[in-house]
Design a protein around this motif. Sequence first.
Motif, PDB file in Angstrom:
ATOM      1  N   ALA A  97       0.831  -1.210   0.000  1.00 56.48           N
ATOM      2  CA  ALA A  97       0.000   0.000   0.000  1.00 56.48           C
ATOM      3  C   ALA A  97       0.866   1.261   0.000  1.00 56.48           C
ATOM      4  CB  ALA A  97      -0.924  -0.001   1.220  1.00 56.48           C
ATOM      5  N   GLY A 116      -3.023  -4.616  -5.724  1.00 56.08           N
ATOM      6  CA  GLY A 116      -4.342  -4.092  -5.386  1.00 56.08           C
ATOM      7  C   GLY A 116      -4.372  -3.660  -3.932  1.00 56.08           C
ATOM      8  N   PRO A 117      -5.574  -3.350  -3.422  1.00 60.45           N
ATOM      9  CA  PRO A 117      -5.691  -2.928  -2.022  1.00 60.45           C
ATOM     10  C   PRO A 117      -5.256  -4.049  -1.085  1.00 60.45           C
ATOM     11  CG  PRO A 117      -7.768  -2.665  -3.220  1.00 60.45           C
ATOM     12  CD  PRO A 117      -6.852  -3.415  -4.113  1.00 60.45           C
ATOM     13  N   ARG A 119      -5.674  -6.120   2.243  1.00 56.60           N
ATOM     14  CA  ARG A 119      -6.700  -6.416   3.244  1.00 56.60           C
ATOM     15  C   ARG A 119      -6.067  -6.432   4.611  1.00 56.60           C
ATOM     16  NH1 ARG A 119      -9.838 -11.696   1.960  1.00 56.60           N
ATOM     17  NH2 ARG A 119      -7.922 -12.191   0.883  1.00 56.60           N
ATOM     18  N   GLU A 175       0.373  -8.230  -3.163  1.00 56.62           N
ATOM     19  CA  GLU A 175      -0.086  -7.409  -2.046  1.00 56.62           C
ATOM     20  C   GLU A 175       0.489  -7.995  -0.765  1.00 56.62           C
ATOM     21  OE1 GLU A 175      -2.132  -8.916  -4.225  1.00 56.62           O
ATOM     22  OE2 GLU A 175      -2.685  -7.198  -5.450  1.00 56.62           O
TER      23      GLU A 175
END
Length: 176
Positions: A97, A116-117, A119, A175
Motif C-alpha cells: 500500500a 491491489g488494495p 486487506r 499485495e
Amino acid sequence: MSVSAGTLDRQQLRQQVRGVAAAVADPELPMLTLADLGVLRDVEVEPHGQVVVTITPTYSGCPAMATMRDDLVHALHDHGVRDVEVRVRLHPAWSSAWISDRGRRALAEAGISPPGPVRRVSGPIAIDLSPTRREVRCPRCGSGRAELTSEFGATACKALYRCLECLEPFDHVKEI
Ligand SMILES: [Zn+2]
C-alpha cells in the motif's frame, strides 16, 4: 548537483540529500525509485554532517537489500556526501500500500500489474488454504480476466499471470 555542507544549512541539505536518495532505483523493479516504492522512510542530517538514511525493505529476505544499501551509499557519495549510514527499520513492516500513485503508473507502463488494495485483518486471523485470490487487471489490454500461472514470478515479490483476453503473460506485484 553537488551537496556541500559548507554552503547550505541543515534543512536545505536534508532536502537535497533526500532528493538524491529518493531518486535511487529499486534493484528488482528498476522502473520504481525507492521513494515510489515506499522503501525510503526517512533522511536526516546529524549536527556534525553525517547523513542517516532509514529504509524499510520490501518482502522479507529480499536479496535486493544489500544492493539497495550500496546504491544509496554510492548515489550519495557521487553527490559529495561522504558520511552516510543506512539504517534498516523493520517495524512497521513494509506494505505494498506504500507504493505511490506515480509508482503504480510506472509499473503499469512497464507491463507489470500493480498491487491491489491490502486487506488489513484485525483480531484473529482466519487461515485460508485456498489459492490467493486477487483482483488482477492485464496491464496491456486492461482485461480483468487473468489466470495465475505461477505464484512466484521472476522474483518472490511478483506472481505470474496470463491474460485470458490477449493471452499475454504478465507479472503482478503481490499485495503484502
Ligand atoms: Zn490482456
